[in-house]
Scaffold this active site. Structure first.
Site, short mmCIF file in Angstrom:
data_model
loop_
_atom_site.label_atom_id
_atom_site.label_comp_id
_atom_site.label_asym_id
_atom_site.label_seq_id
_atom_site.Cartn_x
_atom_site.Cartn_y
_atom_site.Cartn_z
N SER A 109 2.55 43.56 -14.97
CA SER A 109 2.48 42.29 -14.25
C SER A 109 3.46 42.26 -13.09
O SER A 109 4.52 42.90 -13.13
CB SER A 109 2.80 41.14 -15.22
OG SER A 109 2.95 39.92 -14.53
N TYR A 132 -0.29 38.24 -8.20
CA TYR A 132 -0.76 36.91 -7.80
C TYR A 132 -0.78 36.84 -6.28
O TYR A 132 -0.11 37.61 -5.59
CB TYR A 132 0.17 35.83 -8.36
CG TYR A 132 0.25 35.80 -9.85
CD1 TYR A 132 -0.74 35.22 -10.62
CD2 TYR A 132 1.35 36.37 -10.52
CE1 TYR A 132 -0.66 35.19 -12.00
CE2 TYR A 132 1.43 36.34 -11.90
CZ TYR A 132 0.43 35.76 -12.63
OH TYR A 132 0.51 35.73 -14.00
N THR A 158 -5.10 38.18 -10.24
CA THR A 158 -5.36 37.02 -11.09
C THR A 158 -5.72 35.83 -10.22
O THR A 158 -4.95 35.46 -9.33
CB THR A 158 -4.14 36.70 -11.97
OG1 THR A 158 -3.92 37.78 -12.87
CG2 THR A 158 -4.36 35.43 -12.77
N ARG A 167 2.00 23.62 -19.96
CA ARG A 167 2.35 24.20 -21.26
C ARG A 167 3.48 23.36 -21.88
O ARG A 167 4.66 23.59 -21.62
CB ARG A 167 2.73 25.66 -21.09
CG ARG A 167 1.58 26.46 -20.46
CD ARG A 167 1.97 27.85 -20.04
NE ARG A 167 0.96 28.43 -19.17
CZ ARG A 167 1.07 29.59 -18.55
NH1 ARG A 167 2.16 30.33 -18.72
NH2 ARG A 167 0.10 30.03 -17.75
N LYS A 254 -9.35 38.94 -12.07
CA LYS A 254 -9.13 38.44 -13.43
C LYS A 254 -9.15 36.91 -13.41
O LYS A 254 -8.34 36.29 -12.71
CB LYS A 254 -7.80 38.95 -13.97
CG LYS A 254 -7.48 38.49 -15.39
CD LYS A 254 -6.16 39.10 -15.84
CE LYS A 254 -5.79 38.71 -17.26
NZ LYS A 254 -5.43 37.28 -17.37
N HIS A 278 -7.19 32.83 -19.17
CA HIS A 278 -5.74 33.06 -19.27
C HIS A 278 -5.24 32.76 -20.68
O HIS A 278 -4.14 32.24 -20.87
CB HIS A 278 -4.99 32.22 -18.24
CG HIS A 278 -3.84 32.93 -17.60
ND1 HIS A 278 -3.99 33.68 -16.46
CD2 HIS A 278 -2.53 33.02 -17.93
CE1 HIS A 278 -2.82 34.19 -16.11
NE2 HIS A 278 -1.92 33.81 -16.99
N ASP A 309 -11.21 38.96 -21.69
CA ASP A 309 -10.08 38.82 -22.59
C ASP A 309 -10.06 37.39 -23.10
O ASP A 309 -10.97 36.62 -22.84
CB ASP A 309 -8.76 39.22 -21.91
CG ASP A 309 -8.38 38.32 -20.74
OD1 ASP A 309 -8.75 37.12 -20.72
OD2 ASP A 309 -7.67 38.79 -19.83
N ARG A 333 -1.82 38.50 -26.57
CA ARG A 333 -1.04 38.16 -27.75
C ARG A 333 -1.20 39.22 -28.85
O ARG A 333 -0.27 39.43 -29.64
CB ARG A 333 -1.48 36.80 -28.29
CG ARG A 333 -1.15 35.61 -27.37
CD ARG A 333 -1.59 34.31 -28.00
NE ARG A 333 -1.33 33.15 -27.16
CZ ARG A 333 -2.17 32.64 -26.28
NH1 ARG A 333 -3.37 33.21 -26.11
NH2 ARG A 333 -1.85 31.58 -25.56
#
Length: 395
Positions: A109, A132, A158, A167, A254, A278, A309, A333
């Site tokens: 990333s 990004y 992405t 979040r 993505k 995501h 994903d 994860r």
């Protein structure tokens, strides 16, 4: 619980929860808003059943696939994820080495904690660089050139994160980089002292892909602040088309979720797309990648490599995605919990268990290679399958 007691996704999750301070565990574990999409990503796979064939002679099974010009020896790759050295001091080094052990692809990333150059020089398995789109166009060009100079094969942009998701777990604990912890968050660190000992006794935490361009030491450098202040929400298809041409190689988007966007990706010269929300961390209430997979493969699957994903926890989930036409699936994860639990041995165990599940399940399905999986292997519980229905009508 020890590593040898971990036999599935949930076991690794529980061990990670025991070993990580609460704010860091919840950063991995959490999603946006009410986390509806986070939960649906996995339960979506329950909407259809696998239909096995018997007496097919399946003593040998080939799990290899070709994706964006790369050969993967299992149809699962390690999606690029941020901040991995927060979860275990070896971070991306552990994940890259484990992925190499199983001959599969791993992602680095732009918010990674080990340099893409170090990983490319050390590991020979396929490597993706995820980045990004920043307001600073010069920064975008510099990041692509850096990846090209390092020998990275696949560029992954992405496109579902032009602003940060809401979040709320992170808001409650004060999770950010650098830490701005609430009292409750500080208490969680205090009761997990081994994490802190590892953190301060190993190399300084950095973001080497961004250190030359972005000051991540100030108060505005929370994860949400980075997305809000550094990324460009005005990004358009024309902007991405120019990047695809400048890269001149394997280029993947993505976060594509509609047929129209998949077709645009083909038009501007992309070689791959990843259906993704995501991991439920951006737009809560959005559709799941698995539920969108059939119609997107039907529309563009012969023109571009379609992957997905979000929500993959079992070998049977992988088989259902491959049966719908995905070339490969990514996990996030699924290896981050294992990384947090035990570093490289943890990731290797997670990948090994998943590979064993896929191989065993393919034998039970009567398939000796991924190419033999098709929509004919699926039956939907409450609706018809669009591709299977079309085939039946044609017959």
């Amino acid at each position: 619980m020890r590593l040898k007691d971990c036999h599935n996704f949930q076991d690794f999750r529980q061990l990670a929860k025991r070993r990580l301070p609460g704010p860091i565990f919840n950063y991995i574990d959490g999603g946006a808003d009410d986390e509806v999409t986070l939960r649906k990503n996995t339960t979506a796979f329950d909407s259809c059943d696998l239909l096995p064939s018997v007496l097919r002679g399946v003593s040998d099974v080939d799990l290899s696939v070709s994706v964006m010009g790369q050969t993967l020896y299992m149809p699962v790759y390690c999606s690029p994820t941020a901040l991995q050295r927060l979860f275990h001091h070896r971070g991306e080094r552990a994940v890259a080495a484990a992925a190499e052990t199983y001959g599969t692809m791993f992602g680095v990333s732009s918010l990674g904690t080990v340099s893409l150059e170090e990983l490319r020089a050390k590991h020979k398995n396929p490597q993706v660089y995820q980045f990004y789109f920043h307001r600073d166009r010069g920064l975008n060009a510099a990041m692509m050139q850096r990846a090209k100079d390092a020998g990275v094969e696949v560029m992954m942009l992405t496109v579902d994160s032009i602003t940060g998701g809401n979040r709320e777990r992170d808001l409650r604990t004060g999770f950010s980089i650098p830490f701005r912890l609430t009292l409750g968050g500080m208490i969680q660190f205090a009761i997990k002292p081994m994490w802190g000992i590892n953190y301060v006794t190993h190399e300084r935490f950095t973001l080497p892909q961004l250190d030359d361009h972005v000051d991540m030491s100030g108060g505005a450098s929370s994860i949400g602040g980075y997305f809000t202040e550094m990324l460009d929400p005005s990004m358009t298809w024309d902007d991405v088309g120019q990047m695809v041409q400048a890269w001149g190689g394997q280029f993947c988007l993505k976060g594509v979720m509609t047929v129209e966007d998949a077709r645009r990706a083909v038009e501007i010269g992309c070689t791959g797309i990843v259906l993704s929300n995501h991991g439920g961390r951006q737009l809560d209430g959005s559709r799941t990648p698995f539920d969108q997979l059939a119609e997107i493969v039907d529309a563009v699957g012969d023109k571009i490599d379609v992957m997905m994903d979000s929500g993959i926890q079992r070998g049977t989930h992988v088989l259902k995605a491959l049966s719908q036409g995905a070339k490969a699936v990514g996990i996030g994860r699924g290896y981050l919990y294992a990384l947090a639990a035990a570093g490289q041995p943890g990731v290797e165990r997670a990948l090994g268990l998943l590979k064993a599940e896929i191989e065993r399940d393919m034998k039970l399905m009567g398939a000796t290679s991924v190419s033999q999986l098709s929509p004919d292997n699926l039956r939907y519980l409450n609706r018809h399958h669009p591709i299977a229905d079309a085939r039946i009508a044609a017959e």
